[in-house]
Scaffold this motif. Structure first.
Motif, mmCIF file in Angstrom:
data_model
loop_
_atom_site.group_PDB
_atom_site.id
_atom_site.type_symbol
_atom_site.label_atom_id
_atom_site.label_comp_id
_atom_site.label_asym_id
_atom_site.label_seq_id
_atom_site.Cartn_x
_atom_site.Cartn_y
_atom_site.Cartn_z
ATOM 1 N N GLN A 40 3.650 -2.030 50.652
ATOM 2 C CA GLN A 40 2.536 -1.565 49.818
ATOM 3 C C GLN A 40 1.377 -1.047 50.664
ATOM 4 O O GLN A 40 0.753 -0.052 50.320
ATOM 5 C CB GLN A 40 2.063 -2.676 48.880
ATOM 6 N N VAL A 41 1.090 -1.741 51.748
ATOM 7 C CA VAL A 41 0.022 -1.312 52.654
ATOM 8 C C VAL A 41 0.383 0.046 53.262
ATOM 9 O O VAL A 41 -0.455 0.950 53.336
ATOM 10 C CB VAL A 41 -0.255 -2.383 53.732
ATOM 11 N N ALA A 44 0.116 2.797 50.643
ATOM 12 C CA ALA A 44 -1.285 3.097 50.322
ATOM 13 C C ALA A 44 -1.988 3.848 51.451
ATOM 14 O O ALA A 44 -3.158 4.202 51.324
ATOM 15 C CB ALA A 44 -2.030 1.799 50.009
ATOM 16 N N LEU A 46 -2.734 2.605 54.377
ATOM 17 C CA LEU A 46 -3.658 1.692 55.056
ATOM 18 C C LEU A 46 -3.116 1.161 56.382
ATOM 19 O O LEU A 46 -3.854 0.521 57.127
ATOM 20 C CB LEU A 46 -3.976 0.501 54.147
ATOM 21 N N GLY A 51 -7.343 0.436 59.683
ATOM 22 C CA GLY A 51 -6.872 0.045 58.357
ATOM 23 C C GLY A 51 -6.459 -1.416 58.311
ATOM 24 O O GLY A 51 -7.238 -2.295 58.651
ATOM 25 N N ASN A 87 0.053 -6.879 44.945
ATOM 26 C CA ASN A 87 -0.587 -5.646 44.486
ATOM 27 C C ASN A 87 -2.083 -5.839 44.264
ATOM 28 O O ASN A 87 -2.889 -4.987 44.614
ATOM 29 C CB ASN A 87 0.065 -5.138 43.197
ATOM 30 N N VAL A 90 -3.867 -6.175 47.705
ATOM 31 C CA VAL A 90 -3.947 -4.873 48.378
ATOM 32 C C VAL A 90 -5.016 -4.009 47.716
ATOM 33 O O VAL A 90 -5.889 -3.452 48.388
ATOM 34 C CB VAL A 90 -2.579 -4.153 48.390
ATOM 35 N N GLU A 91 -4.959 -3.897 46.402
ATOM 36 C CA GLU A 91 -5.893 -3.024 45.684
ATOM 37 C C GLU A 91 -7.335 -3.538 45.748
ATOM 38 O O GLU A 91 -8.253 -2.799 46.086
ATOM 39 C CB GLU A 91 -5.452 -2.872 44.229
ATOM 40 N N SER A 92 -7.513 -4.814 45.408
ATOM 41 C CA SER A 92 -8.869 -5.350 45.314
ATOM 42 C C SER A 92 -9.487 -5.654 46.672
ATOM 43 O O SER A 92 -10.594 -5.207 46.966
ATOM 44 C CB SER A 92 -8.880 -6.622 44.469
ATOM 45 N N LEU A 94 -7.976 -5.482 50.143
ATOM 46 C CA LEU A 94 -7.731 -4.657 51.323
ATOM 47 C C LEU A 94 -8.249 -3.231 51.161
ATOM 48 O O LEU A 94 -8.713 -2.625 52.126
ATOM 49 C CB LEU A 94 -6.246 -4.663 51.666
ATOM 50 N N LYS A 95 -8.191 -2.687 49.949
ATOM 51 C CA LYS A 95 -8.714 -1.340 49.710
ATOM 52 C C LYS A 95 -10.206 -1.340 49.394
ATOM 53 O O LYS A 95 -10.936 -0.491 49.868
ATOM 54 C CB LYS A 95 -7.989 -0.688 48.531
ATOM 55 N N ASN A 96 -10.640 -2.289 48.545
ATOM 56 C CA ASN A 96 -11.990 -2.220 47.980
ATOM 57 C C ASN A 96 -12.925 -3.350 48.397
ATOM 58 O O ASN A 96 -14.061 -3.403 47.932
ATOM 59 C CB ASN A 96 -11.902 -2.156 46.453
#
Length: 111
Positions: A40-41, A44, A46, A51, A87, A90-92, A94-96
């Motif tokens: 997933q990383v 994305a 990342l 990253g 998920n 990763v979304e909340s 690692l990304k945001n």
């Protein structure tokens, strides 16, 4: 001289397998969640310097909260049970940069 981190985040997954019959993260699908997180990383975009680095770890000594993963530099510990949890992390996080409170391991949880 200011030192900058090579990666923005590291996430370490406990993949420890105990031979003595004690419960461990490996008995709860830790390898599958690690593999899924890594994919997933990468998907994305990342998985590069600056990253996210997804790492394997031996025992992290938080077995009672397992399977566990920890995100640095924040030092946030998560219980990661399935792909939905990955998920969300990763979304909340690692990304945001937003901690996923519902998955956070309480500070007093150990072995």
């Amino acid at each position: 001289m200011t030192q900058t981190s090579y990666y923005k985040h590291h996430i370490f997954f406990c993949l420890n397998q105990r031979d003595n019959g004690q419960d461990c993260c490996a008995n709860h699908g830790a390898q599958a969640t690690f593999d899924f997180c890594k994919a997933q990383v990468k998907a994305a975009g990342l998985a590069a310097p600056g990253g996210v680095r997804v790492n394997k770890a031996g025992c992290l000594d938080r077995c009672a909260g397992g399977p566990v993963a920890v995100v640095y530099p924040e030092g946030v510990w998560y219980t990661v049970m399935d792909h939905n949890d990955v998920n969300e992390i990763v979304e909340s996080h690692l990304k945001n940069g937003q901690v996923v409170d519902r998955l956070a391991v309480s500070a007093n949880v150990g072995r």
